[in-house]
Design a protein around this motif. Sequence first.
Motif, short mmCIF file in Angstrom:
data_model
loop_
_atom_site.label_atom_id
_atom_site.label_comp_id
_atom_site.label_asym_id
_atom_site.label_seq_id
_atom_site.Cartn_x
_atom_site.Cartn_y
_atom_site.Cartn_z
N LEU A 1 0.82 -1.23 0.02
CA LEU A 1 -0.25 0.57 0.17
C LEU A 1 1.07 0.84 0.22
CD1 LEU A 1 -3.37 1.86 0.46
CD2 LEU A 1 -2.82 1.19 2.50
N LEU A 2 1.78 1.04 1.22
CA LEU A 2 2.54 2.64 0.95
C LEU A 2 3.11 2.73 -0.05
CD1 LEU A 2 3.54 4.99 2.71
CD2 LEU A 2 4.92 3.28 3.89
N VAL A 3 4.18 1.58 -0.38
CA VAL A 3 5.15 1.73 -2.12
C VAL A 3 4.35 1.49 -2.95
CG1 VAL A 3 6.56 0.44 -3.68
CG2 VAL A 3 6.74 -0.29 -1.29
N CYS A 4 2.71 1.18 -3.28
CA CYS A 4 2.16 2.03 -4.26
C CYS A 4 1.81 3.69 -4.46
CB CYS A 4 1.25 1.10 -4.79
SG CYS A 4 1.31 -0.32 -4.90
N GLY A 5 1.32 4.22 -2.36
CA GLY A 5 1.33 5.46 -2.79
C GLY A 5 2.20 6.51 -3.25
N VAL A 6 3.67 6.05 -2.78
CA VAL A 6 4.76 6.91 -3.24
C VAL A 6 4.69 7.04 -4.53
CG1 VAL A 6 6.93 6.96 -2.26
CG2 VAL A 6 6.20 5.86 -0.72
N ILE A 7 4.83 5.86 -5.11
CA ILE A 7 5.10 5.72 -6.78
C ILE A 7 4.06 6.69 -7.90
CG2 ILE A 7 5.16 4.31 -8.31
CD1 ILE A 7 5.93 2.09 -7.21
N LEU A 8 2.85 6.47 -7.10
CA LEU A 8 1.46 7.13 -6.99
C LEU A 8 1.70 8.75 -7.37
CD1 LEU A 8 -1.88 4.66 -6.53
CD2 LEU A 8 -0.92 5.46 -8.75
N ALA A 9 2.08 9.10 -5.53
CA ALA A 9 2.82 10.19 -5.68
C ALA A 9 3.56 10.95 -6.73
CB ALA A 9 2.69 10.55 -3.90
N ALA A 10 3.94 10.66 -6.87
CA ALA A 10 5.68 10.86 -7.58
C ALA A 10 5.11 11.08 -9.02
CB ALA A 10 6.77 9.96 -7.73
N MET A 11 4.41 10.37 -9.79
CA MET A 11 3.54 10.01 -10.79
C MET A 11 2.57 11.56 -10.85
SD MET A 11 2.28 6.34 -11.51
CE MET A 11 3.72 4.89 -13.28
N ILE A 12 2.23 11.64 -10.47
CA ILE A 12 1.20 12.84 -9.83
C ILE A 12 1.78 14.39 -9.75
CG2 ILE A 12 -0.76 13.69 -8.93
CD1 ILE A 12 -2.13 11.46 -8.01
N GLY A 13 2.63 13.94 -9.21
CA GLY A 13 3.22 15.54 -9.12
C GLY A 13 3.77 15.57 -7.60
N PRO A 14 4.70 17.10 -6.89
CA PRO A 14 4.43 17.64 -5.67
C PRO A 14 3.54 18.44 -5.38
CG PRO A 14 6.52 18.72 -7.19
CD PRO A 14 5.04 17.59 -8.27
N ASN A 15 2.66 19.18 -6.65
CA ASN A 15 1.86 19.94 -5.84
C ASN A 15 0.65 20.07 -6.21
OD1 ASN A 15 4.34 21.85 -5.99
ND2 ASN A 15 3.90 22.62 -7.94
N GLN A 16 0.20 18.90 -4.78
CA GLN A 16 -1.04 18.08 -4.68
C GLN A 16 -0.99 18.46 -2.87
OE1 GLN A 16 -3.02 18.02 -7.18
NE2 GLN A 16 -1.32 17.60 -8.66
N PRO A 17 -1.57 19.31 -2.80
CA PRO A 17 -1.80 19.25 -1.28
C PRO A 17 -2.50 18.47 -0.26
CG PRO A 17 -2.69 21.56 -2.10
CD PRO A 17 -2.42 20.73 -3.19
N TRP A 18 -3.36 17.88 -0.92
CA TRP A 18 -4.52 16.74 -0.73
C TRP A 18 -3.82 15.91 -0.09
CZ3 TRP A 18 -4.43 12.06 -3.60
CH2 TRP A 18 -4.69 12.51 -4.59
N ILE A 19 -2.63 15.39 -0.99
CA ILE A 19 -1.37 13.96 -0.71
C ILE A 19 -0.05 14.61 0.55
CG2 ILE A 19 1.04 12.97 -1.99
CD1 ILE A 19 -0.43 13.20 -4.40
N LEU A 20 -0.50 15.64 0.91
CA LEU A 20 0.39 16.02 2.50
C LEU A 20 -0.32 15.58 3.57
CD1 LEU A 20 3.09 16.77 4.12
CD2 LEU A 20 1.39 18.93 3.81
N THR A 21 -2.19 16.35 3.62
CA THR A 21 -3.72 15.62 4.41
C THR A 21 -3.46 13.88 4.57
OG1 THR A 21 -4.78 17.39 3.13
CG2 THR A 21 -5.22 15.79 4.42
N LYS A 22 -3.08 13.19 3.07
CA LYS A 22 -2.74 11.77 2.94
C LYS A 22 -2.14 11.31 4.22
CE LYS A 22 -4.70 9.11 0.14
NZ LYS A 22 -4.23 8.05 -1.34
N ILE A 23 -1.30 11.78 3.87
CA ILE A 23 0.52 11.27 4.60
C ILE A 23 0.42 11.99 5.95
CG2 ILE A 23 2.67 11.97 4.91
CD1 ILE A 23 2.83 12.34 1.77
N VAL A 24 0.19 13.19 6.79
CA VAL A 24 -0.91 13.29 7.88
C VAL A 24 -1.67 12.24 8.77
CG1 VAL A 24 -1.41 14.99 9.45
CG2 VAL A 24 0.32 15.49 7.82
N LEU A 25 -3.35 12.64 8.12
CA LEU A 25 -3.76 11.14 8.42
C LEU A 25 -3.45 9.96 8.73
CD1 LEU A 25 -7.02 12.52 6.24
CD2 LEU A 25 -5.75 13.35 8.89
N LEU A 26 -2.52 9.63 7.56
CA LEU A 26 -1.89 8.65 7.86
C LEU A 26 -1.22 7.66 9.28
CD1 LEU A 26 -1.63 5.13 6.65
CD2 LEU A 26 0.52 5.81 5.36
#
Length: 125
Positions: A52-77
């Motif tokens: 789950l985590l490895v796929c999430g990191v890969i997807l985040a890298a594919m989507i790009g760094p300027n997505q505040p919702w990804i940071l929200t997911k990381i904090v909530l995780l």
Amino acid sequence: MDYYYLIKHLHVTAVGLSITLFLIRAYWSIVESSLLQARLVRILPHIVDTVLLVCGVILAAMIGPNQPWILTKIVLLLVYIGVGTIAIKRGKTRRTRAIAALISVAVFVYIVGVAIHHDSASWFA
């Protein structure tokens, strides 16, 4: 070939398995079942969560760094993991473990809303 959808499908599958395993383990913790000590029960969730985590990191890298919702997911995780350990291992009483399990599930549902809506407001967007 578009690997994004393959990785996303694997990620979503791991999400389903992860919450299912969490719910089972949390229940067993609350009822103080010896099944919680089975070797497969102790190992399998870590394997699923790693995928789950490895796929999430890969997807985040594919989507790009300027997505505040990804940071929200990381904090909530991190919150989910912390409260989840209270629900399964660290809670001293059944009541504490049950409350922590409910909070963990609420955080999980919020994370899913963030992922679906691509918005930190989750289901409230």
